[in-house]
Design an enzyme around this catalytic site. Structure first.
Site, mmCIF file in Angstrom:
data_model
loop_
_atom_site.group_PDB
_atom_site.id
_atom_site.type_symbol
_atom_site.label_atom_id
_atom_site.label_comp_id
_atom_site.label_asym_id
_atom_site.label_seq_id
_atom_site.Cartn_x
_atom_site.Cartn_y
_atom_site.Cartn_z
ATOM 1 N N ARG A 1 1.955 1.781 -5.959
ATOM 2 C CA ARG A 1 2.203 0.756 -4.939
ATOM 3 C C ARG A 1 0.966 -0.063 -4.658
ATOM 4 O O ARG A 1 1.034 -1.126 -4.045
ATOM 5 C CB ARG A 1 2.688 1.410 -3.646
ATOM 6 C CG ARG A 1 4.049 2.066 -3.716
ATOM 7 C CD ARG A 1 4.400 2.668 -2.393
ATOM 8 N NE ARG A 1 4.437 1.655 -1.356
ATOM 9 C CZ ARG A 1 5.529 0.922 -1.088
ATOM 10 N NH1 ARG A 1 6.623 1.114 -1.797
ATOM 11 N NH2 ARG A 1 5.512 -0.002 -0.168
ATOM 12 N N GLU B 1 10.870 -14.076 -19.051
ATOM 13 C CA GLU B 1 10.564 -12.667 -18.785
ATOM 14 C C GLU B 1 9.587 -12.135 -19.829
ATOM 15 O O GLU B 1 8.684 -11.355 -19.509
ATOM 16 C CB GLU B 1 11.839 -11.848 -18.761
ATOM 17 C CG GLU B 1 11.643 -10.370 -18.541
ATOM 18 C CD GLU B 1 10.889 -10.025 -17.261
ATOM 19 O OE1 GLU B 1 10.718 -10.889 -16.386
ATOM 20 O OE2 GLU B 1 10.446 -8.871 -17.162
ATOM 21 N N ASN C 1 0.092 -0.618 6.190
ATOM 22 C CA ASN C 1 0.608 -1.402 5.066
ATOM 23 C C ASN C 1 1.162 -2.677 5.669
ATOM 24 O O ASN C 1 1.994 -2.628 6.568
ATOM 25 C CB ASN C 1 1.697 -0.628 4.326
ATOM 26 C CG ASN C 1 2.311 -1.468 3.191
ATOM 27 O OD1 ASN C 1 1.696 -2.422 2.714
ATOM 28 N ND2 ASN C 1 3.514 -1.124 2.791
ATOM 29 N N GLY C 2 0.709 -3.830 5.213
ATOM 30 C CA GLY C 2 1.218 -5.100 5.726
ATOM 31 C C GLY C 2 0.060 -6.041 6.039
ATOM 32 O O GLY C 2 -1.065 -5.829 5.607
ATOM 33 N N LYS D 1 6.054 -10.351 -18.826
ATOM 34 C CA LYS D 1 5.739 -8.988 -19.281
ATOM 35 C C LYS D 1 4.376 -8.957 -19.967
ATOM 36 O O LYS D 1 3.528 -8.118 -19.694
ATOM 37 C CB LYS D 1 6.809 -8.483 -20.243
ATOM 38 C CG LYS D 1 8.083 -8.036 -19.583
ATOM 39 C CD LYS D 1 8.042 -6.646 -18.979
ATOM 40 C CE LYS D 1 7.728 -6.561 -17.537
ATOM 41 N NZ LYS D 1 8.374 -7.384 -16.579
ATOM 42 N N TRP E 1 -3.813 -1.900 -1.574
ATOM 43 C CA TRP E 1 -3.828 -3.123 -2.383
ATOM 44 C C TRP E 1 -4.435 -4.165 -1.458
ATOM 45 O O TRP E 1 -3.839 -4.551 -0.450
ATOM 46 C CB TRP E 1 -2.418 -3.521 -2.817
ATOM 47 C CG TRP E 1 -2.391 -4.699 -3.752
ATOM 48 C CD1 TRP E 1 -2.566 -4.687 -5.105
ATOM 49 C CD2 TRP E 1 -2.185 -6.069 -3.383
ATOM 50 N NE1 TRP E 1 -2.476 -5.960 -5.605
ATOM 51 C CE2 TRP E 1 -2.253 -6.833 -4.586
ATOM 52 C CE3 TRP E 1 -1.948 -6.744 -2.190
ATOM 53 C CZ2 TRP E 1 -2.089 -8.211 -4.610
ATOM 54 C CZ3 TRP E 1 -1.784 -8.122 -2.206
ATOM 55 C CH2 TRP E 1 -1.869 -8.852 -3.400
ATOM 56 N N GLU F 1 1.269 -9.793 -17.595
ATOM 57 C CA GLU F 1 0.939 -8.904 -16.471
ATOM 58 C C GLU F 1 0.365 -7.561 -16.922
ATOM 59 O O GLU F 1 -0.287 -6.881 -16.140
ATOM 60 C CB GLU F 1 2.128 -8.688 -15.556
ATOM 61 C CG GLU F 1 3.279 -7.912 -16.132
ATOM 62 C CD GLU F 1 4.380 -7.689 -15.076
ATOM 63 O OE1 GLU F 1 4.088 -7.628 -13.871
ATOM 64 O OE2 GLU F 1 5.531 -7.588 -15.463
ATOM 65 N N HIS G 1 6.330 -32.430 -26.081
ATOM 66 C CA HIS G 1 5.981 -33.399 -25.021
ATOM 67 C C HIS G 1 4.665 -33.025 -24.353
ATOM 68 O O HIS G 1 4.502 -33.159 -23.146
ATOM 69 C CB HIS G 1 7.126 -33.468 -24.003
ATOM 70 C CG HIS G 1 8.400 -33.931 -24.622
ATOM 71 N ND1 HIS G 1 8.655 -35.244 -24.963
ATOM 72 C CD2 HIS G 1 9.473 -33.224 -25.041
ATOM 73 C CE1 HIS G 1 9.840 -35.325 -25.538
ATOM 74 N NE2 HIS G 1 10.365 -34.125 -25.592
ATOM 75 N N CYS H 1 0.854 -1.187 0.000
ATOM 76 C CA CYS H 1 0.000 0.000 0.000
ATOM 77 C C CYS H 1 0.893 1.241 0.000
ATOM 78 O O CYS H 1 2.062 1.179 0.335
ATOM 79 C CB CYS H 1 -0.865 -0.001 1.240
ATOM 80 S SG CYS H 1 -1.876 -1.481 1.344
ATOM 81 N N LYS I 1 3.432 -2.456 -7.198
ATOM 82 C CA LYS I 1 4.844 -2.391 -7.570
ATOM 83 C C LYS I 1 5.744 -3.168 -6.625
ATOM 84 O O LYS I 1 6.675 -3.834 -7.052
ATOM 85 C CB LYS I 1 5.308 -0.937 -7.601
ATOM 86 C CG LYS I 1 6.743 -0.752 -8.078
ATOM 87 C CD LYS I 1 6.926 -1.304 -9.477
ATOM 88 C CE LYS I 1 8.351 -1.213 -9.959
ATOM 89 N NZ LYS I 1 8.559 -1.891 -11.246
#
Ligand code: AGP
Length: 608
Positions: free
Chosen positions: A27, A481, A100-101, A485, A76, A488, A504, A2, A603
């Site tokens: 964030r 990567e 935050n947490g 990218k 968040w 997301e 396979h 947050c 983030k």
């Protein structure tokens, strides 16, 4: 993850808080809220689901009184859905609190303090506020100390007490907080972007200490019986406000893709001494590279993908085990590391809680830790034995781009230094390696200049709900990567696959026009990769082929060819990364999505 901000001073708090929240929104951006201490000491509260702009519109109509202190929060969601009532700040009696947490024992606290009928939200944060209110008898420091003794989990709190107008209190455990006393007043925030407009000097709030902000002073207290004063180290910001603004770019992500060449130079050049990598200014001794008998690389997400590339580079040269672990897995394993292990921790933010936990576990195992971190003074940087800072500047877009490139640059330099001090490279070989690393920078600039050509891939990619990234060896490591990218920021289900493994099973998913982004830059497996591309092409795939300038390939094999300048096979990740970033960027743009703040993400993942 947050965003937190607090301000008290002579200026208009409402505007400072709203501006700060806008800068912290990356964030976490499910909802936002502020609490303001009005002139009559009344606390005005406003909190709204959605982006900060929703909150601002509400405040413009409902909170117009002058205010000089307050706290603000962007959320968040961890506990409780996205709603006005679950947004912070939370009010409980005389207490107003943002958090935050994660409070892991919030159920036990609810029982212990009989809060069931008091709670109005579904959040662990409100439980903390209600508990603090029950503990509060007029002494904020004592009440906060007593609360902290009861809590299990991670937290950074900013708190206002009704009978302490103009003062803001804060305390943290793991979740980050920085603070500063400035000519404009006293500020505290979850990261520097909210402080930069007012100051270049700040301090990191130490864990398990209580901070009290008054209009012109910030006091820090030990959490002991006498609340003795603590004097934190004052740090100076090493970037300016422009770095945290878009500066004409439509999105932070595109700006940060363009910033990569400069970020690479800023990270590499200060550590080149007579053509060789030199970490003496970072106070990293060669002994940690000489004495280890294995290397364990630990990270999350993009940082972990950088570790995968580093492993592919390091192990063939160093001839010792180089392992890469996902931090959230590593921390619950019985790791095979000891005092002869070098643990390399990679983290852009330096606050990712899983990575921090893995770092702490590495210390428990007696290992030496070296962190590759972008944020100066972050928790992981401060707790590691050694730290190699990358100099990408602030990375605001949730999708990591320049941080990935500079993490790789740092890891390549570590690999080169290790090979040199362990006698695996002669000075000439090390010199040549570093020269090739610097050669990738113009190659990255070339790909950035070709962004319009790369943009044309978007229309094909967004037609499909799925996309595959394939490659062999290093190209497979790059593809990890690329898949992250794309998924997301475009929400297209993307999967990276070892090209040789497709047949396979997974090739069953290849059908007409399914996009396959094939990376074929490694000479020794090029022919095999081309064969794998033929296999998917034969099943109708839409093939986007990433290859080197001079590579030979049948013109009808790929629907789109994206060529990169000729750089040594081991260094193709740098221009390839730019291509993969731009492919994802333009796909997200073509779908009219929020490129910089994709849904469900934040983030810095400071919760488990
Ligand atoms: C990358 O695009 C993501 N935003 C995410 O995977 C990120 O790399 C991961 O959360 C690790 O973050 P850190 O580097 O700050 O530790």
């Amino acid at each position: 993850m947050c965003g937190i901000i607090g301000y008290t001073g002579p200026l208009e708090a409402r505007q400072i808080l709203l501006d700060g929240l806008a800068g912290l929104e990356y964030r976490g951006y499910d909802s936002a809220g502020i609490a303001l201490c009005l002139e009559n000491s009344h606390i005005a509260l406003a909190k709204k689901a959605g982006k900060v702009k929703n909150l601002k519109e509400y405040c413009d109509h409902h909170i117009t009184a002058s205010t000089h202190s307050g706290i603000g929060h962007t959320r968040w969601a961890t506990h409780g859905g996205v709603s006005d009532i679950n947004a912070h700040p939370h009010r409980a009696g005389k207490v107003t609190l943002i958090h935050n947490g994660i409070i892991e024992n919030y159920h036990a606290l609810t029982e212990q303090f009989h809060l069931q009928n008091l709670l109005v939200s579904q959040t662990d944060s409100e439980v903390a506020a209600q508990t603090l209110n029950q503990l509060y008898t007029g002494d904020p420091l004592a009440a906060i100390r007593d609360l902290v003794k009861l809590l299990e989990g991670s937290y950074s709190f900013c708190i206002m007490f009704d009978d302490q107008p103009g003062s803001i209190y804060a305390v943290r455990n793991v979740s980050p907080l920085v603070a500063a006393a400035t000519h404009s007043g006293s500020l505290i925030a979850s990261d520097l972007t909210a402080l930069i407009p007012y100051t270049r000097e700040y301090f990191v709030v130490p864990e398990q200490h209580i901070v009290k902000l008054t209009p012109y002073k910030v006091h820090v207290y030990h959490m002991d019986d006498t609340f003795s004063k603590y004097y934190p180290e004052i740090m100076t910001v090493n970037w300016n406000m422009d770095a945290a603004m878009k500066n004409g770019f439509p999105h932070f992500m595109l700006k940060e893709i363009h910033e990569q060449p400069e970020a690479m130079r800023n990270t590499i050049l200060p550590r080149v001494n007579k053509g060789l990598p030199d970490f003496s200014d970072d106070h990293i001794p060669d002994s940690i590279f000489k004495q280890c008998d294995q290397v364990q690389i630990i990270a999350c997400g993009t940082a972990m993908h950088a570790g995968m590339v580093a492993r592919a580079i390091m192990q063939p040269v160093l001839r010792i085990p180089i392992m890469v672990s996902i931090a959230s897995e590593f921390r619950y394993e019985e790791p095979l590391i000891d005092d002869k292990s070098l643990v390399i921790i990679i983290s852009q933010s330096g606050e990712t809680i899983d990575t921090l936990a893995a770092l702490r576990l590495a210390h428990q195992c007696g290992s030496t830790t070296l962190a590759v971190v972008n944020v100066k003074g972050s928790t992981i940087a401060r707790e590691s034995d050694y730290v190699l800072y990358t100099h990408a500047g602030p990375e605001i877009a949730v999708a990591s781009t320049k941080a990935y490139s500079v993490q790789l640059a740092a890891l390549y330099m570590i690999s080169c230094r290790m090979a040199l001090v362990r006698g695996k490279y002669t000075p000439q070989e090390a010199y040549g390696f570093l020269a090739q690393l610097l050669d990738v920078i113009p190659a990255m600039e070339t790909l950035i200049s070709r962004k319009e050509q790369i943009k044309k891939t978007a229309d094909h990619i967004i037609k499909s709900p799925d996309a595959f990234f394939i490659g062999r060896g290093l190209d497979y490591a790059f593809s990890l990567e690329g898949a992250l990218k794309l998924k997301e920021i475009s929400y297209i289900h993307s999967e990276a696959y070892a090209a040789g493994e497709l047949k396979h099973g997974t090739i069953a998913l290849i059908s007409e026009q399914v996009p396959v982004i094939a990376i074929a830059t490694q000479e020794h497996v090029y022919a095999k990769t081309i064969s794998n591309i033929r296999e998917v092409k034969a099943r109708g795939a839409f093939v986007i082929l990433l290859l080197k300038e001079n590579a030979v390939v049948d013109e009808d094999l790929a629907d789109i060819q994206l060529r990169i300048p000729e750089v040594s096979d081991h260094f193709t990740v740098f221009p390839i990364a730019v291509v993969l970033q731009l492919i994802a960027y333009y796909a997200s743009l073509a779908k009219n999505l929020d490129v910089d703040q994709p849904r469900n993400l934040a983030k810095s993942v400071t919760v488990e």
